[in-house]
Design an enzyme around this catalytic site. Structure first.
Site, PDB file in Angstrom:
ATOM      1  CG  ASP A 222      -1.938   1.114   1.173  1.00 20.51           C
ATOM      2  OD1 ASP A 222      -2.684   1.212   0.185  1.00 20.51           O
ATOM      3  OD2 ASP A 222      -1.967   1.918   2.125  1.00 20.51           O
TER       4      ASP A 222
ATOM      5  CG  LEU B 290     -10.135   8.544   2.871  1.00 17.35           C
ATOM      6  CD1 LEU B 290     -10.354   9.744   3.771  1.00 17.35           C
ATOM      7  CD2 LEU B 290     -11.149   8.533   1.743  1.00 17.35           C
ATOM      8  NE  ARG B 291      -0.837   5.725   2.197  1.00 18.11           N
ATOM      9  CZ  ARG B 291      -0.919   4.979   3.290  1.00 18.11           C
ATOM     10  NH1 ARG B 291      -1.402   3.762   3.207  1.00 18.11           N
ATOM     11  NH2 ARG B 291      -0.553   5.456   4.463  1.00 18.11           N
ATOM     12  CB  ALA B 292      -6.957   4.735  -3.319  1.00 15.12           C
TER      13      ALA B 292
END
Length: 688
Positions: A194, A275-277
């Site tokens: 990730d 919410l990193r995407a």
């Protein structure tokens, strides 16, 4: 210094985004780096090493080992303050070997000065050298877990803090993390996966013309490296200028509310976690717009960013293959271009939207350029060369069919194959370990001595310095040496050096030898066995173990699952396993023995556990029973911990599996425990 293959000379297959992903990360390092997945010989390492050659140079203080930015007043260097002025130098590409130690990554005491002058001076590690540069990890999926933890911490904070061996120090460590891996060798730890902003799947081009061009360029480079590099000098300089221009433009690229809403819709539709995407996709879209020379994010930018930022974030479990449904992506994005964001308060007069030359014209969608300035990189029909894939001098090694492709069903006397049995639903098995203390590859299962773990003692072997034990050894010998203290300091000798002995965890090899003959098709036995193997493999993915499987039926045995940690390969191989025919037990045991022999030659430290699933019958060939017992005796002499799971059922039992267990010197387990849960319990409770 060896000549680096030019980045601009890497031939593109027209289908991958390798060059574009690397360039976007170079333009905006805050994206978070790139993970490159692909088979051997697909120019992964060549492209990454070539990237550093086209990056704009950076300004640093002369003599600063930590490479801080002189214009960044909020960052300080442990080597400061500086009085020698500033210099400009190339960006570093720092390679992190998978076998590196913690001291090499973080840094450690300068041993020479500590032993000769008694001075405590810190020697920076690889993370310090990579600051404001590129940290490259080849075969990142094989990186030891303790190094992964350190990388995760540095990537999250941008800072490295050292509190050890009397040293208290902190320095900046902001770098572009680039990793390459072959998925067949195992998957990547989810936490580290990730952290990579973008991911790319590369493969060799299928177009014969492109393959010929790859070979032609590689031969030309090997024959005259200097001349080959000179032929691409102009293209290299052009890429450097475009990167510098795009970096200057990134800060002024506008993202409208409609664009941010569209990015959120895409991330929600693909059900990515966290919410990193959304953040990474937005940053990648901004970088792509800057690379294309636009001052606002368009639909094309979002599409390219989503294809690079989302595939590895939509996986729910290790069995899910990475990828993205492009048709669904296009439906979400729609056909309408995004509206312009409102002008900034200090913006100049509005640009005439009727001007066709205006790159921000909402009615004119500029194509997403490939890294070499050619057509859109997602145009599969394009044959324009550019960064992507290229044949390296590390050509794919020839492998046996059993190690590369699923075996075709054997035919012959006594062979009547049924359709492959489906696997039951995988589940989470209990933790099991191999007794004793090994020295195998670092993992998360059995006890082992290695480079990581808790410190339990010291020795004169290799490893990290045990400072306390070194000083203690020197102190005990001062009277014998007759010199006492020298200039008020303890006198040290090379024979005083002590290294730490650490106890951690190792990975193990689970070797399954499964009877796939006709009798195993009854009562859904094969479905239960497959479910157990897949469950153990899922657990092995988390614990860095390896799993192998031999199936025997008809007149022969096949290695349907070579030793691997890749759950994707394992699931595909097991799904194709059929049942039927006679029982060549001796051939199955011989195949398992050969796999274990090769593994011990490859790594003598490996500790396997052999699980034989059979009813003990041997019906293929003359003297089948005697041959199987002879092979079992041979396996027993190899001292491999073994379990025989007895599949024999019915009121009249011959006890053949019990006899087989005696010859193997293995633990015998009755059929009552041969269910998916029962089989895992057998392995869990096994005492090696």
């Amino acid at each position: 210094m060896p000549t680096i293959y030019p980045f601009s000379a890497v031939v593109s297959s027209g289908e991958d985004h390798l060059g574009l992903a690397l360039l976007l990360t170079a333009i905006s390092p805050s994206i978070g780096g790139v993970l490159v997945r692909g088979d051997k010989g697909t120019a992964k390492s060549t492209a990454v090493r070539g990237l550093a050659e086209i990056l704009p140079w950076i300004e640093v203080y002369d003599g600063d080992r930590y490479s801080i930015d002189p214009r960044d007043l909020g960052t300080t260097s442990p080597d400061g303050p500086f009085t020698s002025g500033q210099v400009t130098r190339p960006v570093r590409l720092v390679e992190l070997p998978v076998g590196a130690t913690e001291d090499r990554l973080l840094g450690s005491l300068h041993l020479e000065k500590a032993l000769t002058a008694g001075a405590v001076e810190f020697e920076p590690g690889l993370l310090a050298r990579a600051h404001r540069g590129v940290l490259y990890v080849d075969e990142v999926n094989l990186l030891h877990d303790h190094l992964v933890d350190l990388l995760l911490d540095a990537a999250a904070t941008g800072t490295v803090t050292i509190e050890r061996d009397g040293v208290s120090l902190s320095h900046a460590a902001r770098f572009a993390l680039i990793g390459t891996m072959n998925p067949e060798e195992g998957e990547l730890r989810p936490q580290l996966l990730d952290r990579f902003g973008l991911t790319v799947q590369v493969s060799a081009p299928r177009d014969p013309a492109l393959r010929v061009e790859v070979v032609r360029r590689r031969l030309a480079f090997d024959e005259d490296p200097t001349g080959f590099v000179e032929r691409y000098a102009d293209e290299q300089q052009d890429l450097t200028r475009r990167i510098a221009t795009a970096r200057d433009l990134v800060g002024s690229v506008r993202v409208s509310e409609a664009a941010m809403l569209k990015i959120a819709e895409v991330c929600a539709a693909f059900e990515v976690d966290g919410l990193r995407a959304d953040i990474v996709t937005t940053r990648a879209a901004i970088a792509h717009a800057a690379w294309a020379g636009r001052d606002r994010v368009t639909r094309a930018d979002i599409r390219v960013a989503a294809l690079l930022a989302l595939p590895h974030r939509r996986r729910r479990n290790p069995f899910d293959a990475p990828g993205l449904d492009e048709d669904l992506l296009d439906r979400i994005l729609g056909d309408d271009e995004l509206p312009d964001p409102p002008p900034e308060p200090d913006a100049g007069p509005p640009v005439d939207p009727a001007d066709p030359a205006d790159p921000a014209d909402p009615d004119v969608e500029a194509p997403a350029p490939s890294p070499d300035g050619g057509p859109d990189s997602r145009d599969a029909g394009s044959d324009a060369p550019g960064p992507g894939t290229e044949a390296t001098d590390d050509a794919p090694a020839e492998e046996s069919p059993s190690d590369t492709t699923p075996q075709a069903p054997r035919t012959g006397p006594g062979t009547s194959l049924s359709a492959p049995a489906p696997a039951g639903t995988p589940y989470r098995p209990r933790l099991f370990t191999v007794d004793g203390t090994g020295e195998g590859a670092p993992g998360r299962r059995s006890r082992a001595l290695g480079a990581s773990g808790r410190r339990i003692g010291s020795s004169r072997g290799r490893g990290s310095l045990h400072l306390v034990e070194t000083l203690r050894a020197a102190a005990e010998r001062q009277a014998v040496r007759g010199t006492g203290l020298l200039d008020g300091r303890l006198r040290l000798d090379p024979s005083d050096l002590r290294t730490a002995v650490r106890e951690g965890r190792e990975a193990n090899l689970l070797m399954f030898c499964v009877d796939a003959s006709g009798s195993m098709a009854a009562r859904r036995r094969m479905e239960q066995v497959k479910a157990a193997v897949l469950s153990l493999l899922t657990d092995a993915y988390r614990r860095r173990d390896r799993v192998a499987m031999v199936a025997f039926r008809g007149t022969s045995a096949d290695v349907v699952l070579p030793p691997t940690g890749s759950v994707e390969v394992a699931a595909a191989r097991l799904a194709e396993l059929a049942t039927g025919g006679r029982t060549p037990l001796a051939e199955g045991l011989l195949a398992a023995s050969e796999v274990l022999r090769r593994e011990r030659l490859r790594d003598p430290r490996v500790r396997p556990l052999l699980v034989v699933v059979t009813d003990g019958r041997a019906t293929a060939g003359a003297d089948a029973v005697a041959r199987s017992r002879a092979v079992a005796d041979h396996l027993a002499r190899l001292a491999v911990p073994s379990v025989v799971v007895d599949c024999e059922q019915g009121p009249l039992r011959l006890g053949l599996a019990t006899s087989l267990a005696a010859h193997l010197r293995a633990e015998h387990v009755p059929m009552a425990q041969v269910s998916a849960d029962g089989l895992v319990d057998v392995v869990t409770g096994r005492v090696a």
